[in-house]
Write a protein that holds these residues in place. Structure first.
Motif, PDB file in Angstrom:
ATOM      1  N   ALA A 140      -8.643  -4.092 -11.710  1.00  0.00           N
ATOM      2  CA  ALA A 140      -8.098  -3.396 -10.722  1.00  0.00           C
ATOM      3  C   ALA A 140      -8.608  -1.999 -10.459  1.00  0.00           C
ATOM      4  CB  ALA A 140      -6.642  -3.237 -11.035  1.00  0.00           C
ATOM      5  N   SER A 141      -9.074  -1.208 -11.763  1.00  0.00           N
ATOM      6  CA  SER A 141      -9.892  -0.214 -11.365  1.00  0.00           C
ATOM      7  C   SER A 141     -11.273  -0.287 -10.708  1.00  0.00           C
ATOM      8  CB  SER A 141     -10.109   0.531 -12.817  1.00  0.00           C
ATOM      9  OG  SER A 141      -8.930   0.743 -13.467  1.00  0.00           O
ATOM     10  N   VAL A 142     -11.988  -1.301 -11.010  1.00  0.00           N
ATOM     11  CA  VAL A 142     -13.246  -1.834 -10.211  1.00  0.00           C
ATOM     12  C   VAL A 142     -12.988  -1.869  -8.788  1.00  0.00           C
ATOM     13  CG1 VAL A 142     -14.897  -3.471 -10.218  1.00  0.00           C
ATOM     14  CG2 VAL A 142     -14.442  -2.271 -12.466  1.00  0.00           C
ATOM     15  N   LEU A 143     -11.918  -2.601  -8.532  1.00  0.00           N
ATOM     16  CA  LEU A 143     -11.775  -2.789  -6.934  1.00  0.00           C
ATOM     17  C   LEU A 143     -11.075  -1.795  -6.246  1.00  0.00           C
ATOM     18  CD1 LEU A 143      -9.931  -6.420  -7.221  1.00  0.00           C
ATOM     19  CD2 LEU A 143     -12.253  -5.737  -6.866  1.00  0.00           C
ATOM     20  N   ALA A 144     -10.300  -0.841  -6.815  1.00  0.00           N
ATOM     21  CA  ALA A 144     -10.161   0.473  -6.432  1.00  0.00           C
ATOM     22  C   ALA A 144     -11.161   1.472  -6.299  1.00  0.00           C
ATOM     23  CB  ALA A 144      -8.998   1.056  -7.154  1.00  0.00           C
ATOM     24  N   ASN A 145     -12.155   1.396  -6.907  1.00  0.00           N
ATOM     25  CA  ASN A 145     -13.314   2.196  -6.820  1.00  0.00           C
ATOM     26  C   ASN A 145     -14.184   1.307  -5.640  1.00  0.00           C
ATOM     27  OD1 ASN A 145     -16.232   2.385  -8.511  1.00  0.00           O
ATOM     28  ND2 ASN A 145     -15.638   4.046  -7.715  1.00  0.00           N
ATOM     29  N   ALA A 146     -14.190   0.195  -5.660  1.00  0.00           N
ATOM     30  CA  ALA A 146     -15.099  -0.419  -4.492  1.00  0.00           C
ATOM     31  C   ALA A 146     -14.481   0.053  -3.118  1.00  0.00           C
ATOM     32  CB  ALA A 146     -14.996  -2.037  -4.838  1.00  0.00           C
ATOM     33  N   ALA A 147     -13.149  -0.139  -3.330  1.00  0.00           N
ATOM     34  CA  ALA A 147     -12.348   0.372  -1.562  1.00  0.00           C
ATOM     35  C   ALA A 147     -12.649   1.818  -1.406  1.00  0.00           C
ATOM     36  CB  ALA A 147     -10.892  -0.015  -1.867  1.00  0.00           C
ATOM     37  N   THR A 148     -12.780   2.708  -2.466  1.00  0.00           N
ATOM     38  CA  THR A 148     -12.732   4.060  -1.702  1.00  0.00           C
ATOM     39  C   THR A 148     -14.181   4.634  -2.363  1.00  0.00           C
ATOM     40  OG1 THR A 148     -11.757   4.958  -3.987  1.00  0.00           O
ATOM     41  CG2 THR A 148     -10.301   4.208  -2.412  1.00  0.00           C
ATOM     42  N   GLY A 149     -14.712   4.364  -3.235  1.00  0.00           N
ATOM     43  CA  GLY A 149     -15.992   5.006  -3.706  1.00  0.00           C
ATOM     44  C   GLY A 149     -15.608   5.938  -4.671  1.00  0.00           C
ATOM     45  N   ARG A 150     -14.351   5.922  -5.339  1.00  0.00           N
ATOM     46  CA  ARG A 150     -13.694   7.220  -6.314  1.00  0.00           C
ATOM     47  C   ARG A 150     -13.383   6.036  -7.395  1.00  0.00           C
ATOM     48  NH1 ARG A 150     -10.094   8.296  -2.155  1.00  0.00           N
ATOM     49  NH2 ARG A 150      -8.664   7.977  -3.685  1.00  0.00           N
ATOM     50  N   ALA A 151     -13.417   6.808  -8.563  1.00  0.00           N
ATOM     51  CA  ALA A 151     -12.732   6.132  -9.794  1.00  0.00           C
ATOM     52  C   ALA A 151     -11.246   6.513  -9.911  1.00  0.00           C
ATOM     53  CB  ALA A 151     -13.089   6.977 -11.069  1.00  0.00           C
ATOM     54  N   PRO A 152     -10.307   5.610 -10.113  1.00  0.00           N
ATOM     55  CA  PRO A 152      -8.890   5.912  -9.644  1.00  0.00           C
ATOM     56  C   PRO A 152      -8.241   6.620 -10.534  1.00  0.00           C
ATOM     57  CG  PRO A 152      -9.146   3.593 -10.812  1.00  0.00           C
ATOM     58  CD  PRO A 152     -10.662   4.151 -10.293  1.00  0.00           C
ATOM     59  N   PHE A 153      -8.776   6.873 -11.958  1.00  0.00           N
ATOM     60  CA  PHE A 153      -8.299   7.936 -12.714  1.00  0.00           C
ATOM     61  C   PHE A 153      -9.046   9.354 -12.769  1.00  0.00           C
ATOM     62  CE2 PHE A 153      -4.760   5.289 -14.376  1.00  0.00           C
ATOM     63  CZ  PHE A 153      -5.249   4.182 -14.230  1.00  0.00           C
ATOM     64  N   GLY A 154      -9.616   9.677 -11.640  1.00  0.00           N
ATOM     65  CA  GLY A 154     -10.150  10.900 -11.370  1.00  0.00           C
ATOM     66  C   GLY A 154     -11.713  11.059 -12.009  1.00  0.00           C
ATOM     67  N   GLU A 155     -12.403  12.248 -11.523  1.00  0.00           N
ATOM     68  CA  GLU A 155     -13.777  12.260 -11.783  1.00  0.00           C
ATOM     69  C   GLU A 155     -13.898  13.385 -12.496  1.00  0.00           C
ATOM     70  OE1 GLU A 155     -15.118   9.872  -8.033  1.00  0.00           O
ATOM     71  OE2 GLU A 155     -15.799  12.061  -8.228  1.00  0.00           O
TER      72      GLU A 155
END
Length: 788
Positions: free
Chosen positions: A199-214
């Motif tokens: 799920a984290s990978v797919l959220a990253n793929a959809a937004t270009g951002r890590a879902p738990f911050g950078e």
């Protein structure tokens, strides 16, 4: 991808090697052709691991397990020779970038691509889990994108590293922004952990951002365990699908098969047929294919081809795709966590999460460089053939093995020093040496000249039952060991000697190199020494007390400060600091003009070096630490006195004039606390953890101006260690060592000792003259780590 070197083999089995793809924790990866013309990636095990029978056994078993994985969306093992003198395996070569590289170069994927990607990855997890494996490190760097669909890499063989206790130190495989909460907490991780990561990978793929911050690595771990993912920008329909996968309770997450069905009801194969990737990504793969054709001749590398040019191909088990090292002349990114598999003990982190407040984002060209550099596999802090595991009596537990880092050399003054190593950015360096202590350490290791002093408890909990041992700084080998020094308190370096107070209240001077006593300054009648508070170039300033008025015998203790000339043991002066525990000096710092003390009420007192007369006093305005809280930390730098405790304050050491403050006093008198400070090499910048707000702060010493901050939500009262442009500090309550760039706070690497369940922080000692940091883990491993 890089040309073959003279030391590289040209043929392994039926495979002709064409070029280097990269180097990982377990060995090196080559591009090769089979005798029938098939292009493969051949992974060759490191020589030192090849000689480890336990590793070879596990390697063979895990190769078979990887072969058992049946999924179109994984990279298959096509051949292997686990019985060869140097074991190797070959996997299918997938031409295409990693998901992380594609996002860095071309931005987020459209919803249709994310759905197709998710369906393929979910079906890959079905196959992996059916073979009895758990991936545990699913992230954008472990997903390859090809026109025929995604491929999951680094499954199965990673367990060979995880299960091998080469050094007795464990491994936690994962990337903070893509771990599951249970994995980030050090708990057992099952198939549901892979669903959270997906799920984290797919959220990253959809937004270009890590879902738990950078932010910082530690901050990401905290958010994974305690926070909620940021799904801003994820299409609404996808948000509804992904939300259940982020449940903190693994039992509430959907199964991979169910997730695949929801993402693409027609199935992954149908969704991935045709042009499922955006045009720019497909075009980049086509250009890479043209470069690959140019490699038909042995050892020929297309002009200008570098890491990432042919995409980020990797494979199971600590193998990474191609990556230029600093020796290639490629500048490293401001943060570079490895994207390959781990060696024992390494926590590998994801690219692009610097977590600093001052630097701007990387430029697109730099992000492309980042994608290549991040492709190399991680290096263990304590592991592999460089380990010298023996107890302090010299008994060998494990052979040194071949090679090691081999970077030791004579320093400018003839002492040991370490040359900078050429390795991929973001990869933790191999230790020069490491030893496992057979008894608990009593204090942070102390370096005096070319000797490392380690005090170990012979009988935990028994006062004075300990042994002091001297190790050679260059090799870790024992020079001497003496239980007679077990009662020495507060060891202090002084030139080539070490100063301490013994149980009789005398000041002892010991030659650190040999362990031979130099002299003892006995106590006076009615007076004993307690500890060495600080030293300057010629004098030791020693805390003492009048024994006629010790607590419990009719009156408060009367404490003293005595200046002792170390060269001959002469007492230069003695001054009473006061009576009662409130007058007990808890810390001090000195130069050639004054010695400044802080007592338990957080009162500062400056005395002249010449006579001990009071020069000035000042109060920090904070509550006392009579309950045993850490004392005020005092540091002199650039003509400024820094005091760190409830606040960080700066003073003129000559006059006591207050210069500046950071932090604020709280209602209870100022427990908005700071850790002790570390100083830059030129003494102009101070680094400490502001526990009240959960940040690591870099400040200008003279002005107090904040240069940068990063989130660091782990309260600590240990001093950060600064060496070779890196800041190293432990994470409170976790056996984790974090390395950051001192210039901007960017993440470098992180190491987790998962065999330690004590919750103790690492004890760190910087040795700038040698270019190393000594790191003592909670589980008793002492390693000399190159600080480059």
């Amino acid at each position: 991808m890089r040309p073959l070197q003279d030391s590289d083999p040209r043929q392994l089995g039926q495979y002709r090697l064409l070029a280097r793809l990269g180097a990982g924790g377990m060995g090196r990866v080559y591009l090769a052709h089979s005798s029938t013309g098939r292009t493969v990636a051949v992974k060759v095990v490191r020589q030192d691991l090849s000689s480890d029978d336990e590793f070879r056994e596990r390697f063979a078993r895990e190769v078979e397990m990887a072969r058992a994985v049946s999924s179109r969306w994984t990279v298959p093992v096509v051949d292997a020779d686990t019985e060869a003198q140097t074991p190797w395996l070959a996997t299918a070569y997938i031409l295409g970038p990693t998901l992380g590289e594609a996002l860095a170069d071309h931005g987020p994927l459209p919803e249709s691509s994310v759905r197709a990607l998710g369906a393929g990855l979910a079906e890959a997890l079905v196959g992996i889990h059916a073979a009895g494996l758990v991936h545990r490190d699913l992230k954008p760097g472990n997903v390859l994108l090809s026109p025929e669909g995604p491929r999951v890499i680094d499954f199965g063989i990673a367990r060979a590293v995880d299960g091998t206790r080469i050094t007795g130190t464990g491994v936690v495989v994962g990337s903070p922004g893509f771990m599951s909460p249970e994995q980030a907490s050090g708990a057992a991780t099952g198939p549901a952990g892979d669903v959270f990561a997906l799920a984290s990978v797919l959220a990253n793929a959809a937004t270009g951002r890590a879902p738990f911050g950078e932010g910082s690595a530690a901050g990401q771990l905290y958010q994974v365990v305690h926070g909620q993912p940021d799904l801003t920008g994820v299409p609404a329909a996808l948000t509804h699908i992904l939300a259940p996968c982020f449940a903190k309770d693994p039992a509430r997450r959907p199964a991979p098969r169910d997730l695949a069905a929801v993402l693409c009801p027609q199935g992954a194969t149908a969704a991935l047929t045709g042009a499922w990737l955006p045009g720019p990504v497909t075009a980049a793969i086509a250009r890479a294919a043209a470069q690959l054709v140019d490699l038909e001749s042995p050892n020929r590398l297309p002009p200008g081809a570098r890491g990432g040019d042919l995409g980020g191909h990797g494979s199971p088990g600590g193998w990474g795709p191609g990556a230029p090292t600093p020796a290639d002349g490629v500048p490293g990114p401001s943060m570079a966590w490895s994207d390959g598999g781990p060696r024992d003990g390494t926590v590998l982190l994801s690219p692009g999460h610097e977590g600093v407040t001052s630097p701007g984002p990387a430029s697109p060209s730099r992000r492309r460089l980042l994608a290549g550099v991040l492709a190399a596999a991680g290096t263990a802090l304590v592991g592999g053939g460089a380990v010298l595991a023996y107890d302090l009596t010299g008994k060998t537990h494990a052979n040194a093995g071949g090679g090691g880092r081999g970077a030791g050399a004579a320093g400018p003054s003839g002492g040991f020093s370490v040359k900078p190593s050429a390795r991929p950015a973001g990869v933790a360096p191999e230790p020069v040496w490491s030893v496992r202590l057979t008894k608990p350490a009593d204090a942070t290791p102390l370096v005096v000249g070319q000797t490392v002093l380690v005090k170990t408890e012979d009988n935990a909990g028994s006062v004075g039952v300990a042994t002091l041992t001297g190790l050679d700084l260059a090799t870790g080998r024992q020079r001497w060991s003496d239980p007679g020094y077990g009662d020495l308190n507060d060891l202090t370096a002084f030139g080539t000697d070490v100063l301490a107070v013994n149980r009789d209240g005398g000041l002892v001077v010991v030659d650190a190199a040999t362990g031979s006593p130099v002299r003892t300054v006995p106590p006076d009648p009615g007076h004993v020494f307690m500890s060495v508070l600080t030293v300057n170039a010629s004098t030791a300033f020693v805390l003492g007390r009048q024994v006629s008025a010790t607590p419990g015998t009719g009156g408060p203790a009367a404490y003293t400060l005595t200046a002792v000339r170390v060269a001959d043991g002469a007492r230069l002066w003695q001054q009473q600091t006061g009576t009662g525990d409130h007058a007990l000096p808890s810390s001090a710092v000195a130069d050639d003009q004054q010695v400044v003390l802080a007592d338990h009420t957080h009162q500062l007192t400056a005395r002249t070096v010449a006579s001990g007369a009071v020069r000035w006093t000042a109060g920090l305005g904070e509550s006392s630490d009579l309950a045993g809280n850490p004392p005020v930390d005092l540091t002199l730098a650039s003509g400024v006195l820094l005091a760190a405790r409830g606040r960080l304050t700066a003073w003129n050491p000559s006059t006591g004039t207050h210069l500046w403050s950071q932090g604020s006093l709280t209602a209870d008198g100022g427990q908005d606390s700071y850790s002790p400070t570390a100083l830059s090499a030129d003494g102009t910048r101070a680094y400490c953890v502001h526990n009240g707000v959960g940040q690591l702060v870099a400040s200008d010493v003279r002005s107090g101006q904040t240069r940068w901050t990063i989130d660091y939500p782990n309260p600590t009262y240990h001093r950060p260690v600064l060496a070779g442009g890196l800041i190293l500090l432990g994470v409170t309550g976790q056996p984790v060592l974090v390395a950051l760039k001192s210039a901007d706070g960017g993440d470098e690497w992180q190491y987790r000792d998962s065999s330690d369940d004590s919750g103790n922080e690492w004890r760190l000692t910087a040795v700038p003259s040698a270019g190393v940091v000594l790191a003592l883990t909670g589980s008793g491993v002492l390693a000399a780590l190159p600080a480059d």
